[in-house]
Design an enzyme around this catalytic site. Sequence first.
Site, PDB file in Angstrom:
ATOM      1  N   LYS A  42       0.566  -1.409   0.299  1.00 22.95           N
ATOM      2  CA  LYS A  42       0.026  -0.064  -0.038  1.00 22.95           C
ATOM      3  C   LYS A  42       1.301   1.060  -0.269  1.00 22.95           C
ATOM      4  O   LYS A  42       0.448   2.085  -0.248  1.00 22.95           O
ATOM      5  CB  LYS A  42      -0.906  -0.289   1.158  1.00 22.95           C
ATOM      6  CG  LYS A  42      -1.631  -1.280   1.203  1.00 22.95           C
ATOM      7  CD  LYS A  42      -2.105  -1.278   2.850  1.00 22.95           C
ATOM      8  CE  LYS A  42      -2.739  -2.175   3.367  1.00 22.95           C
ATOM      9  NZ  LYS A  42      -3.076  -2.593   4.774  1.00 22.95           N
ATOM     10  N   GLY A  43       2.169   0.932   0.446  1.00 22.50           N
ATOM     11  CA  GLY A  43       3.131   2.172   1.202  1.00 22.50           C
ATOM     12  C   GLY A  43       3.209   3.271  -0.146  1.00 22.50           C
ATOM     13  O   GLY A  43       3.666   4.731  -0.612  1.00 22.50           O
ATOM     14  N   GLU A  98       6.790   3.082  -6.651  1.00 25.28           N
ATOM     15  CA  GLU A  98       7.437   2.515  -5.654  1.00 25.28           C
ATOM     16  C   GLU A  98       7.812   3.287  -3.739  1.00 25.28           C
ATOM     17  O   GLU A  98       7.687   4.592  -4.393  1.00 25.28           O
ATOM     18  CB  GLU A  98       8.998   1.548  -5.337  1.00 25.28           C
ATOM     19  CG  GLU A  98       8.532   0.119  -5.789  1.00 25.28           C
ATOM     20  CD  GLU A  98       7.569  -1.008  -4.137  1.00 25.28           C
ATOM     21  OE1 GLU A  98       7.891   0.430  -3.183  1.00 25.28           O
ATOM     22  OE2 GLU A  98       7.932  -1.937  -3.973  1.00 25.28           O
ATOM     23  N   ASP A  99       7.415   3.063  -2.879  1.00 23.75           N
ATOM     24  CA  ASP A  99       7.082   4.192  -1.532  1.00 23.75           C
ATOM     25  C   ASP A  99       9.242   4.129  -0.615  1.00 23.75           C
ATOM     26  O   ASP A  99       9.618   4.995  -1.166  1.00 23.75           O
ATOM     27  CB  ASP A  99       6.373   3.702  -0.753  1.00 23.75           C
ATOM     28  CG  ASP A  99       5.941   2.188   0.106  1.00 23.75           C
ATOM     29  OD1 ASP A  99       7.753   1.764  -1.154  1.00 23.75           O
ATOM     30  OD2 ASP A  99       5.889   1.819   0.632  1.00 23.75           O
ATOM     31  N   ASP A 102      14.184  -0.890  -0.076  1.00 25.97           N
ATOM     32  CA  ASP A 102      15.688  -1.024   1.266  1.00 25.97           C
ATOM     33  C   ASP A 102      16.422  -2.147   0.697  1.00 25.97           C
ATOM     34  O   ASP A 102      17.355  -1.714   0.404  1.00 25.97           O
ATOM     35  CB  ASP A 102      14.801  -1.639   2.379  1.00 25.97           C
ATOM     36  CG  ASP A 102      14.991  -1.133   3.865  1.00 25.97           C
ATOM     37  OD1 ASP A 102      15.978  -0.966   4.137  1.00 25.97           O
ATOM     38  OD2 ASP A 102      13.805  -2.077   4.872  1.00 25.97           O
ATOM     39  N   LYS A 130      16.536   3.241   0.175  1.00 23.58           N
ATOM     40  CA  LYS A 130      17.429   3.437   1.198  1.00 23.58           C
ATOM     41  C   LYS A 130      19.126   2.617   0.958  1.00 23.58           C
ATOM     42  O   LYS A 130      18.367   1.731   1.418  1.00 23.58           O
ATOM     43  CB  LYS A 130      16.368   3.088   2.019  1.00 23.58           C
ATOM     44  CG  LYS A 130      17.284   3.118   4.549  1.00 23.58           C
ATOM     45  CD  LYS A 130      16.691   2.037   5.172  1.00 23.58           C
ATOM     46  CE  LYS A 130      14.671   2.268   5.541  1.00 23.58           C
ATOM     47  NZ  LYS A 130      14.239   1.487   6.127  1.00 23.58           N
ATOM     48  N   PHE A 151      14.690   3.811  10.536  1.00 27.25           N
ATOM     49  CA  PHE A 151      12.935   3.630  10.658  1.00 27.25           C
ATOM     50  C   PHE A 151      12.139   4.936   9.708  1.00 27.25           C
ATOM     51  O   PHE A 151      11.624   5.434  10.596  1.00 27.25           O
ATOM     52  CB  PHE A 151      12.402   2.893  11.302  1.00 27.25           C
ATOM     53  CG  PHE A 151      10.761   1.891  10.506  1.00 27.25           C
ATOM     54  CD1 PHE A 151      10.901   0.988  10.191  1.00 27.25           C
ATOM     55  CD2 PHE A 151       9.987   2.998  11.206  1.00 27.25           C
ATOM     56  CE1 PHE A 151      10.035   0.331   8.802  1.00 27.25           C
ATOM     57  CE2 PHE A 151       8.643   2.052  10.327  1.00 27.25           C
ATOM     58  CZ  PHE A 151       8.785   0.480  10.047  1.00 27.25           C
ATOM     59  N   VAL A 152      11.981   4.988   8.853  1.00 23.02           N
ATOM     60  CA  VAL A 152      10.981   6.297   8.538  1.00 23.02           C
ATOM     61  C   VAL A 152       9.146   6.010   7.978  1.00 23.02           C
ATOM     62  O   VAL A 152       8.805   4.750   7.725  1.00 23.02           O
ATOM     63  CB  VAL A 152      11.327   6.990   7.036  1.00 23.02           C
ATOM     64  CG1 VAL A 152      13.070   7.236   7.525  1.00 23.02           C
ATOM     65  CG2 VAL A 152      11.143   6.117   5.422  1.00 23.02           C
ATOM     66  N   ARG A 164       0.582   6.462   7.608  1.00 23.39           N
ATOM     67  CA  ARG A 164       0.572   6.631   6.253  1.00 23.39           C
ATOM     68  C   ARG A 164       0.778   7.896   5.360  1.00 23.39           C
ATOM     69  O   ARG A 164       0.780   8.758   4.289  1.00 23.39           O
ATOM     70  CB  ARG A 164      -0.147   5.783   5.604  1.00 23.39           C
ATOM     71  CG  ARG A 164      -0.007   4.593   5.454  1.00 23.39           C
ATOM     72  CD  ARG A 164      -0.206   3.566   4.763  1.00 23.39           C
ATOM     73  NE  ARG A 164      -0.367   2.012   5.212  1.00 23.39           N
ATOM     74  CZ  ARG A 164       0.357   1.492   4.841  1.00 23.39           C
ATOM     75  NH1 ARG A 164       1.771   1.310   4.050  1.00 23.39           N
ATOM     76  NH2 ARG A 164       0.141  -0.336   4.969  1.00 23.39           N
TER      77      ARG A 164
HETATM   78  P1  IMP Z   1      12.578  -4.340   1.034  1.00 25.35           P
HETATM   79  O1  IMP Z   1      12.486  -5.401   0.446  1.00 25.35           O
HETATM   80  O2  IMP Z   1      13.770  -5.429   2.285  1.00 25.35           O
HETATM   81  O3  IMP Z   1      13.476  -3.056  -0.064  1.00 25.35           O
HETATM   82  O4  IMP Z   1      11.884  -3.578   1.339  1.00 25.35           O
HETATM   83  C1  IMP Z   1      10.612  -2.776   1.048  1.00 25.35           C
HETATM   84  C2  IMP Z   1       9.966  -2.606   1.759  1.00 25.35           C
HETATM   85  O5  IMP Z   1       9.761  -2.582   3.292  1.00 25.35           O
HETATM   86  C3  IMP Z   1       9.133  -1.255   1.444  1.00 25.35           C
HETATM   87  O6  IMP Z   1       8.510  -1.392   0.342  1.00 25.35           O
HETATM   88  C4  IMP Z   1       8.297  -1.034   2.613  1.00 25.35           C
HETATM   89  O7  IMP Z   1       6.649  -1.110   2.169  1.00 25.35           O
HETATM   90  C5  IMP Z   1       8.905  -1.802   3.544  1.00 25.35           C
HETATM   91  N1  IMP Z   1      10.343  -0.876   4.721  1.00 25.35           N
HETATM   92  C6  IMP Z   1      11.222  -0.829   3.990  1.00 25.35           C
HETATM   93  N2  IMP Z   1      11.648   0.774   4.736  1.00 25.35           N
HETATM   94  C7  IMP Z   1      11.123   1.080   5.683  1.00 25.35           C
HETATM   95  C8  IMP Z   1      10.632   1.789   6.659  1.00 25.35           C
HETATM   96  O8  IMP Z   1      11.659   2.959   6.237  1.00 25.35           O
HETATM   97  N3  IMP Z   1       9.464   2.445   7.205  1.00 25.35           N
HETATM   98  C9  IMP Z   1       8.357   1.681   6.470  1.00 25.35           C
HETATM   99  N4  IMP Z   1       8.248   0.516   5.441  1.00 25.35           N
HETATM  100  C10 IMP Z   1       9.513  -0.171   5.695  1.00 25.35           C
END
Ligand code: IMP
Length: 176
Positions: A42-43, A98-99, A102, A130, A151-152, A164
């Site tokens: 949903k981000g 994407e939001d 990470d 990130k 963590f944001v 959100r």
């Molecule tokens: P990844 O697979 O580790 O890149 O995770 C991506 C997903 O983790 C993002 O689409 C977010 O929904 C969630 N996420 C990663 N970092 C944060 C953060 O700092 N705050 C909130 N959600 C996050």
Amino acid sequence: MEAKIGRILISEDEIQRRVKELAGEIDRDYSGKVPTLISVLKGGIIFLTDLMHELRILHEVDFMSVSSYNSGTQTSGVVRILADLSRNIEDKDVIIVEDIVDSGLTLDYIRHILLARHPRSLRICTMLDKRARRRVEVPIDYVGFEVPDEFVIGYGLDWQEKYRNLPYVAVMAPRE
Ligand code: IMP
């Protein structure tokens, strides 16, 4: 654990300015084309709608919902599709919106799922990057801002489904 909003990393003004710039780049890059913007729920929804308002080119949107199997706060990289796209993307110019990227594991998985459907092109646009946490290299074409390894919340990003709606991006601070 409870949490509160910590220091603001990116203000509403900065975000809105950057969204306009990114939309301008996409307008130029996709001139004469009709890209399909895909938001991973949903981000990404707030960024997607702001981007849509700023884009001048014709475009379509679609949504996908995935759940990743997490161990604590760590993404496993194994993703289950909860809701799939409503349309075929074969021969379409696709942009994943994407939001935040990470570890990159979720996005890498989604990217491969979508590439197997033979879009004409596939690019990635993320509001936040990130970088320090990356575990798998994913090619990112449009980035709003780089954020530190914290963590944001806000601008679509949640903490336990909340916050959100904040118009800015802030660090989440544990409540003393
Ligand atoms: P990844 O697979 O580790 O890149 O995770 C991506 C997903 O983790 C993002 O689409 C977010 O929904 C969630 N996420 C990663 N970092 C944060 C953060 O700092 N705050 C909130 N959600 C996050």
